[in-house]
Motif scaffolding. Structure first.
Motif, PDB file in Angstrom:
ATOM      1  N   GLY A  79       0.798  -1.201   0.000  1.00  0.00           N
ATOM      2  CA  GLY A  79       0.000   0.000   0.000  1.00  0.00           C
ATOM      3  C   GLY A  79       0.837   1.260   0.000  1.00  0.00           C
ATOM      4  N   ALA A  80       0.148   2.391  -0.069  1.00  0.00           N
ATOM      5  CA  ALA A  80       0.836   3.676  -0.076  1.00  0.00           C
ATOM      6  C   ALA A  80       1.296   4.016   1.334  1.00  0.00           C
ATOM      7  N   PRO A  81       2.540   4.409   1.507  1.00  0.00           N
ATOM      8  CA  PRO A  81       3.029   4.770   2.846  1.00  0.00           C
ATOM      9  C   PRO A  81       2.476   6.126   3.277  1.00  0.00           C
ATOM     10  N   TYR A  82       2.493   6.359   4.558  1.00  0.00           N
ATOM     11  CA  TYR A  82       2.091   7.647   5.102  1.00  0.00           C
ATOM     12  C   TYR A  82       3.236   8.642   5.012  1.00  0.00           C
ATOM     13  N   LEU A  83       4.455   8.115   5.115  1.00  0.00           N
ATOM     14  CA  LEU A  83       5.644   8.961   5.202  1.00  0.00           C
ATOM     15  C   LEU A  83       6.696   8.476   4.210  1.00  0.00           C
ATOM     16  N   SER A  84       7.287   9.412   3.482  1.00  0.00           N
ATOM     17  CA  SER A  84       8.411   9.116   2.586  1.00  0.00           C
ATOM     18  C   SER A  84       9.628   9.882   3.088  1.00  0.00           C
ATOM     19  N   VAL A  85      10.711   9.177   3.354  1.00  0.00           N
ATOM     20  CA  VAL A  85      11.933   9.791   3.846  1.00  0.00           C
ATOM     21  C   VAL A  85      12.959   9.801   2.708  1.00  0.00           C
ATOM     22  N   VAL A  86      13.397  10.983   2.313  1.00  0.00           N
ATOM     23  CA  VAL A  86      14.340  11.132   1.195  1.00  0.00           C
ATOM     24  C   VAL A  86      15.727  11.412   1.763  1.00  0.00           C
ATOM     25  N   VAL A  87      16.700  10.562   1.382  1.00  0.00           N
ATOM     26  CA  VAL A  87      18.057  10.669   1.913  1.00  0.00           C
ATOM     27  C   VAL A  87      19.064  10.681   0.761  1.00  0.00           C
ATOM     28  N   PRO A  88      19.581  11.843   0.350  1.00  0.00           N
ATOM     29  CA  PRO A  88      20.669  11.865  -0.635  1.00  0.00           C
ATOM     30  C   PRO A  88      21.948  11.330   0.006  1.00  0.00           C
ATOM     31  N   ILE A  89      22.673  10.509  -0.736  1.00  0.00           N
ATOM     32  CA  ILE A  89      23.865   9.860  -0.185  1.00  0.00           C
ATOM     33  C   ILE A  89      25.012   9.984  -1.171  1.00  0.00           C
ATOM     34  N   TYR A  90      26.166  10.437  -0.669  1.00  0.00           N
ATOM     35  CA  TYR A  90      27.360  10.518  -1.500  1.00  0.00           C
ATOM     36  C   TYR A  90      28.570  10.132  -0.657  1.00  0.00           C
ATOM     37  N   ASN A  91      29.139   8.989  -0.952  1.00  0.00           N
ATOM     38  CA  ASN A  91      30.324   8.486  -0.250  1.00  0.00           C
ATOM     39  C   ASN A  91      30.118   8.461   1.265  1.00  0.00           C
ATOM     40  N   GLU A  92      29.115   7.719   1.697  1.00  0.00           N
ATOM     41  CA  GLU A  92      28.798   7.626   3.123  1.00  0.00           C
ATOM     42  C   GLU A  92      28.803   6.170   3.593  1.00  0.00           C
ATOM     43  N   GLU A  93      29.759   5.366   3.110  1.00  0.00           N
ATOM     44  CA  GLU A  93      29.769   3.947   3.461  1.00  0.00           C
ATOM     45  C   GLU A  93      29.884   3.711   4.968  1.00  0.00           C
ATOM     46  N   GLU A  94      30.560   4.588   5.681  1.00  0.00           N
ATOM     47  CA  GLU A  94      30.704   4.409   7.125  1.00  0.00           C
ATOM     48  C   GLU A  94      29.414   4.738   7.863  1.00  0.00           C
ATOM     49  N   SER A  95      28.625   5.646   7.315  1.00  0.00           N
ATOM     50  CA  SER A  95      27.416   6.090   8.006  1.00  0.00           C
ATOM     51  C   SER A  95      26.215   5.199   7.739  1.00  0.00           C
ATOM     52  N   ILE A  96      26.158   4.545   6.594  1.00  0.00           N
ATOM     53  CA  ILE A  96      24.940   3.863   6.158  1.00  0.00           C
ATOM     54  C   ILE A  96      24.430   2.823   7.157  1.00  0.00           C
ATOM     55  N   PRO A  97      25.261   1.913   7.692  1.00  0.00           N
ATOM     56  CA  PRO A  97      24.715   0.946   8.659  1.00  0.00           C
ATOM     57  C   PRO A  97      24.106   1.623   9.878  1.00  0.00           C
ATOM     58  N   HIS A  98      24.750   2.668  10.393  1.00  0.00           N
ATOM     59  CA  HIS A  98      24.229   3.388  11.550  1.00  0.00           C
ATOM     60  C   HIS A  98      22.972   4.177  11.168  1.00  0.00           C
ATOM     61  N   LEU A  99      22.963   4.744   9.959  1.00  0.00           N
ATOM     62  CA  LEU A  99      21.799   5.465   9.475  1.00  0.00           C
ATOM     63  C   LEU A  99      20.589   4.550   9.416  1.00  0.00           C
ATOM     64  N   TYR A 100      20.776   3.340   8.902  1.00  0.00           N
ATOM     65  CA  TYR A 100      19.672   2.397   8.787  1.00  0.00           C
ATOM     66  C   TYR A 100      19.105   2.063  10.170  1.00  0.00           C
ATOM     67  N   THR A 101      19.978   1.759  11.099  1.00  0.00           N
ATOM     68  CA  THR A 101      19.527   1.373  12.444  1.00  0.00           C
ATOM     69  C   THR A 101      18.759   2.504  13.110  1.00  0.00           C
ATOM     70  N   ARG A 102      19.307   3.705  13.057  1.00  0.00           N
ATOM     71  CA  ARG A 102      18.674   4.824  13.757  1.00  0.00           C
ATOM     72  C   ARG A 102      17.381   5.262  13.067  1.00  0.00           C
ATOM     73  N   LEU A 103      17.364   5.219  11.737  1.00  0.00           N
ATOM     74  CA  LEU A 103      16.126   5.554  11.038  1.00  0.00           C
ATOM     75  C   LEU A 103      15.046   4.532  11.335  1.00  0.00           C
ATOM     76  N   GLN A 104      15.402   3.266  11.320  1.00  0.00           N
ATOM     77  CA  GLN A 104      14.424   2.214  11.586  1.00  0.00           C
ATOM     78  C   GLN A 104      13.815   2.376  12.986  1.00  0.00           C
ATOM     79  N   GLU A 105      14.669   2.628  13.973  1.00  0.00           N
ATOM     80  CA  GLU A 105      14.174   2.800  15.342  1.00  0.00           C
ATOM     81  C   GLU A 105      13.230   3.997  15.436  1.00  0.00           C
TER      82      GLU A 105
END
Length: 328
Positions: free
Chosen positions: A13-39
Motif C-alpha cells: 500500500g501507499a506509505p504515510y511517510l516518505s523519507v528522502v536521503v541523498p547519499i554521496y560516499n557515506e559507506e561508514e554512516s549507512i549501517p548506523h543510518l539504517y539502524t537509527r532511522l528504523q528505530e
C-alpha cells in the motif's frame, strides 16, 4: 556487510511517510543510518518508505544500499550515473515519493532521526512545511556557522520567509507542495521560500545536531558563492518568474526615457543655441542609456517567450538514473 534481519521484502500500500536521503560516499554512516532511522520510524507506528538516492558514490555506499533494499522492501534505492549534487538527489526522491508527507534528512547522522516525530506532529497541526533549526550546531564557527548565519539572514530578508536555518536538511513537507516545485542548481535549500507562492504555512522547530562521526564533510565555504547566485534566481522567481517584462521592461523604459530626455536636451542646445556636441561626454551617456534601454526591453520580450516555453514545455530531469531498486 549488514546483518540479516526479518524485515518485509515488499512495501504494502501507499506509505504515510516518505523519507528522502541523498547519499554521496557515506559507506561508514549507512549501517548506523539504517539502524537509527528504523528505530525512529518504527516508533511512529505508521507505514513509511525510505528513498535512498546514491548520488554517484565512489565508495561502497551503493553495495550497502543494495543489501538494504534486498533485506527491507521499505528501502527504495535510486543510483545516479555520476554525482549530480544534493538538489538532484532531493528532486529524484520527491518525484518517487508516495507518502502524504515527505521528510528530508542528511545521511551523515548530524541530524537526529528521532526529531522526525516532533516535526511531523507539528506538520499535522496544519503546516505545509516544518523546518529544522540547528540551534546548537556542532560545526566549526568560521567556515561553517558564520557563513550560514549570514546566508540565513540574507535569504530571509530577500525572500520574506524568515527562518533561522535554511541549510538544515531535516524538514517535513506536505507531498503536494514539493511535487509542484522544479529544482536545479542549489535550490533545495530555498524550497520553503519557493513554495511560498503556493501560500503554504511554514513553521520552524529547534532540532538536535551532532558532530560528524563518520566520513568527511562534502561542503565548504566555496559553496557560499553558488548560494548567493541562486538566491538572486529565487528572488526573481518569486517576484517576476511569470512576468519578466515587468522587471526588464521597467528598467529598460527608465534608461530609454533618461537617454531620450538627454538627447532632446542636447538637440535643443545644438539647434537653438549653436553649441557643439562633439566634445560633450553627455552625448555618449545619452546614447548608451538609449541602447541599454532597448536591449533590456528586448531581454524582457525574450524572457516572456522563455517563460511561455517553460510553462508549456516538458521539463527534462536534472539527473540521469543508472538503476533503481524496489521502485515500482
Amino acid at each position: 556487510m549488514l546483518a540479516q534481519t526479518n524485515l518485509p521484502q515488499v512495501a504494502h500500500g501507499a506509505p504515510y511517510l516518505s523519507v528522502v536521503v541523498p547519499i554521496y560516499n557515506e559507506e561508514e554512516s549507512i549501517p548506523h543510518l539504517y539502524t537509527r532511522l528504523q528505530e525512529a520510524l518504527d516508533e511512529l507506528a505508521k507505514p513509511y518508505e525510505v528513498l535512498a538516492i546514491d548520488d554517484g558514490s565512489r565508495d561502497q555506499s551503493f553495495h550497502l544500499l543494495r543489501e538494504l533494499a534486498q533485506q527491507d522492501g521499505r528501502w527504495r534505492v535510486v543510483r545516479f550515473r555520476r554525482n549530480f549534487g544534493q538538489t538532484a538527489g532531493f528532486a529524484a526522491g520527491f518525484a518517487r515519493a508516495r507518502g502524504e508527507w515527505v521528510v528530508t534528512i542528511d545521511a551523515d547522522l548530524q541530524n537526529d532521526p528521532r526529531d522526525i516525530r516532533m516535526l511531523l506532529a507539528k506538520a499535522e497541526e496544519g503546516f505545509d512545511v516544518v523546518s529544522g533549526w540547528r540551534a546548537k550546531r556542532q560545526d566549526p564557527f568560521l567556515n561553517r556557522r558564520l557563513p550560514s548565519q549570514l546566508a540565513n539572514g540574507l535569504i530571509s530578508w530577500a525572500t520574506g520567509v524568515r527562518l533561522h536555518d535554511y541549510g538544515c536538511s531535516l524538514k517535513v513537507y506536505r507531498a503536494a507542495v514539493v511535487k509542484q516545485i522544479e529544482l536545479y542548481g542549489e535550490l533545495h535549500r530555498f524550497i520553503p521560500a519557493i513554495a511560498s507562492w503556493q501560500g503554504v504555512e511554514v513553521a520552524e522547530l529547534p532540532v538536535n545536531h551532532e558532530a560528524r562521526k563518520y566520513g568527511t564533510s562534502k561542503y565548504g565555504i566555496g559553496r557560499t558563492t553558488r548560494v548567493v547566485l541562486d538566491l538572486i534566481t529565487v528572488r526573481f522567481l518569486l517576484s517576476y518568474s511569470t512576468r519578466p517584462m515587468q522587471v526588464f521592461g521597467a528598467v529598460g523604459l527608465l534608461f530609454s526615457g533618461l537617454g531620450g530626455a538627454l538627447l532632446a536636451y542636447l538637440a535643443y542646445i545644438r539647434l537653438f543655441m549653436g553649441s557643439p556636441l562633439a566634445d560633450r561626454p553627455l552625448l555618449l551617456l545619452a546614447v548608451l542609456l538609449v541602447v541599454l534601454g532597448v536591449q533590456l526591453l528586448g531581454m524582457g520580450l525574450l524572457g516572456e517567450l522563455v517563460t511561455r516555453v517553460y510553462y508549456e514545455g516538458r521539463q527534462r530531469p536534472i539527473y540521469v538514473v543508472r538503476e533503481e531498486l524496489n521502485i515500482e
